[in-house]
Design a protein around this motif. Structure first.
Motif, mmCIF file in Angstrom:
data_model
loop_
_atom_site.group_PDB
_atom_site.id
_atom_site.type_symbol
_atom_site.label_atom_id
_atom_site.label_comp_id
_atom_site.label_asym_id
_atom_site.label_seq_id
_atom_site.Cartn_x
_atom_site.Cartn_y
_atom_site.Cartn_z
ATOM 1 N N GLY A 1 -5.194 17.633 0.783
ATOM 2 C CA GLY A 1 -5.804 18.244 1.965
ATOM 3 C C GLY A 1 -4.832 18.344 3.114
ATOM 4 O O GLY A 1 -3.956 19.202 3.127
ATOM 5 N N THR A 2 -4.951 17.444 4.091
ATOM 6 C CA THR A 2 -4.112 17.477 5.292
ATOM 7 C C THR A 2 -3.446 16.130 5.501
ATOM 8 O O THR A 2 -4.076 15.085 5.371
ATOM 9 C CB THR A 2 -4.946 17.822 6.541
ATOM 10 N N VAL B 1 -6.291 0.528 2.612
ATOM 11 C CA VAL B 1 -6.084 0.338 1.180
ATOM 12 C C VAL B 1 -6.724 -0.955 0.704
ATOM 13 O O VAL B 1 -7.420 -0.998 -0.326
ATOM 14 C CB VAL B 1 -4.580 0.361 0.830
ATOM 15 N N ARG B 2 -6.533 -2.023 1.457
ATOM 16 C CA ARG B 2 -7.074 -3.318 1.034
ATOM 17 C C ARG B 2 -8.603 -3.332 1.085
ATOM 18 O O ARG B 2 -9.257 -3.857 0.177
ATOM 19 C CB ARG B 2 -6.486 -4.432 1.892
ATOM 20 N N GLU B 3 -9.187 -2.775 2.119
ATOM 21 C CA GLU B 3 -10.639 -2.793 2.239
ATOM 22 C C GLU B 3 -11.302 -1.919 1.185
ATOM 23 O O GLU B 3 -12.287 -2.325 0.554
ATOM 24 C CB GLU B 3 -11.056 -2.319 3.642
ATOM 25 N N GLU B 4 -10.774 -0.710 0.981
ATOM 26 C CA GLU B 4 -11.439 0.251 0.110
ATOM 27 C C GLU B 4 -11.024 0.135 -1.357
ATOM 28 O O GLU B 4 -11.858 0.354 -2.246
ATOM 29 C CB GLU B 4 -11.158 1.676 0.601
ATOM 30 N N LEU B 5 -9.749 -0.199 -1.618
ATOM 31 C CA LEU B 5 -9.247 -0.106 -2.980
ATOM 32 C C LEU B 5 -8.849 -1.436 -3.600
ATOM 33 O O LEU B 5 -8.512 -1.501 -4.781
ATOM 34 C CB LEU B 5 -8.048 0.853 -3.024
ATOM 35 N N VAL C 1 -4.523 7.704 -2.232
ATOM 36 C CA VAL C 1 -4.106 6.843 -3.345
ATOM 37 C C VAL C 1 -4.930 7.152 -4.588
ATOM 38 O O VAL C 1 -4.396 7.235 -5.703
ATOM 39 C CB VAL C 1 -4.231 5.361 -2.953
ATOM 40 N N VAL C 2 -6.229 7.341 -4.413
ATOM 41 C CA VAL C 2 -7.105 7.679 -5.538
ATOM 42 C C VAL C 2 -6.631 8.965 -6.209
ATOM 43 O O VAL C 2 -6.504 9.042 -7.435
ATOM 44 C CB VAL C 2 -8.565 7.825 -5.063
ATOM 45 N N GLY C 3 -6.366 9.988 -5.402
ATOM 46 C CA GLY C 3 -5.935 11.261 -5.948
ATOM 47 C C GLY C 3 -4.634 11.173 -6.723
ATOM 48 O O GLY C 3 -4.481 11.785 -7.792
ATOM 49 N N PHE D 1 -4.877 8.031 7.984
ATOM 50 C CA PHE D 1 -4.722 7.848 6.541
ATOM 51 C C PHE D 1 -6.076 7.737 5.851
ATOM 52 O O PHE D 1 -6.994 7.068 6.333
ATOM 53 C CB PHE D 1 -3.902 6.587 6.266
ATOM 54 N N ASP D 2 -6.206 8.374 4.694
ATOM 55 C CA ASP D 2 -7.419 8.342 3.891
ATOM 56 C C ASP D 2 -7.110 7.646 2.563
ATOM 57 O O ASP D 2 -6.207 8.084 1.837
ATOM 58 C CB ASP D 2 -7.913 9.770 3.639
#
Length: 318
Positions: A244-245, A55-59, A138-140, A133-134
């Motif tokens: 998704g999964t 979460v921290r790296e991507e968002l 969180v985006v969705g 975890f993807d």
């Protein structure tokens, strides 16, 4: 299927792939909104660090969609708090947040105190035991909230693989959902029958709504939030997003029984008092195009005691 549920499914079911993080970050800035991600955690040392890092790296760093990541520790006996802090989360303990209210055990307590410990206009709750975890989860969940002001609460839907002695069953998880939560919703709150995963641990909402409803202390929290927010804001203010999964650890049958008991207590305390329960049960199957709703009539007919039948007809035993 009820016509209102059919309409809701068509209008309020989305896919996480619809939105990109950069697109939503721009929408967030334009609206002046802030976002908090809350992870309730109890002995989740093996998984919590990877989730916080993602979460921290991507968002947070790469795309400024999330403002804060908070892990609420419920008295873990392992290194959950240390691992989460090392990954960059702000870690709070349920004993120190709203200390004057004391502490009761259970996931709902951590969520409630996570709400108190954060400041975001939009709050995203994510279970800390997810494997693989993807950040798109969180985006969705934020997508509907940042693109439709009429939506106030978003639940995740997903496949839940079940690990068995014979391998992984693609969608065998969610046993309490299918055996307890879904029948209860269909019977007493049929307007909410369209939720594929009513007990999902990933959801997001507007603080202005979340702060107006109670949080059940235990595993009934998701059921209670769904019913209470629908009563507060209306079913059309609620939505679901296909992630998704989702993979996570599975509990024993005894633990699931305790979870089911808490959900039953939550439902009974909110049960409508008028009318008979609805007889339809809506279940869901994964298809190539998403999820397909299948309706069953589970109504039962109750026959009178045989002694009463004989008394009415004057009949005797053969």
């Amino acid at each position: 299927m009820r016509p209102d549920v059919r309409r809701w499914l068509r209008r309020r079911t989305f896919s996480a792939a619809t939105w990109g993080a950069a697109e939503l970050a721009e929408a967030r800035r334009a609206q002046g909104a802030t976002v908090s991600v809350v992870l309730p955690a109890l002995d989740e040392e093996p998984t919590v660090g990877a989730i916080v890092t993602a979460v921290r790296e991507e968002l947070v760093r790469r795309v400024a969609l999330v403002d804060e990541v908070v892990v609420v520790d419920s008295g873990s006996a392992d290194r959950t708090a240390a691992v989460a802090a090392a990954a960059g989360a702000r870690v709070v303990d349920t004993t120190t947040v709203l200390a004057a209210h004391g502490r009761v055990p259970g996931k709902g307590e951590a969520l409630w105190k996570g709400l108190a410990a954060t400041s975001g206009d939009l709050v995203v709750f994510v279970d800390a035991d997810l494997v693989g975890f993807d950040p798109q989860f969180v985006v969705g969940l934020l997508g509907p909230l940042l693109t439709d002001p009429g939506i106030g609460y978003v639940k995740a839907l997903y496949d839940r693989p079940l690990s068995t002695t014979e391998g992984i069953v693609p969608s065998g998880g969610g046993r309490v959902t299918e055996l307890v939560a879904r029948p209860l919703l269909n019977a007493f709150w049929p307007e909410l029958a369209g939720f594929v995963q009513p007990l999902s641990g990933e959801y997001a909402g507007r603080r202005e709504l979340l702060e107006q409803v109670p949080f059940v202390s235990g595993y009934g929290v998701e059921f209670g939030l769904l019913v209470d927010l629908a009563a507060l804001a209306g079913v059309d203010a609620l939505a679901q997003v296909d992630l998704g999964t989702r993979r996570h650890g599975h509990q024993s049958d005894a633990a699931l029984g305790r979870m089911a008991g808490q959900i039953l207590q939550t439902a009974l305390s909110r049960r409508p008092h008028a009318g008979a329960p609805a007889a339809d049960l809506l279940q869901f199957l994964r298809t190539a195009d998403g999820v397909e709703a299948v309706s069953w009539n589970v109504g039962v007919t109750e026959r009178p005691p045989m002694s009463a039948v004989r008394a009415e007809t004057g009949g005797s035993r053969p």
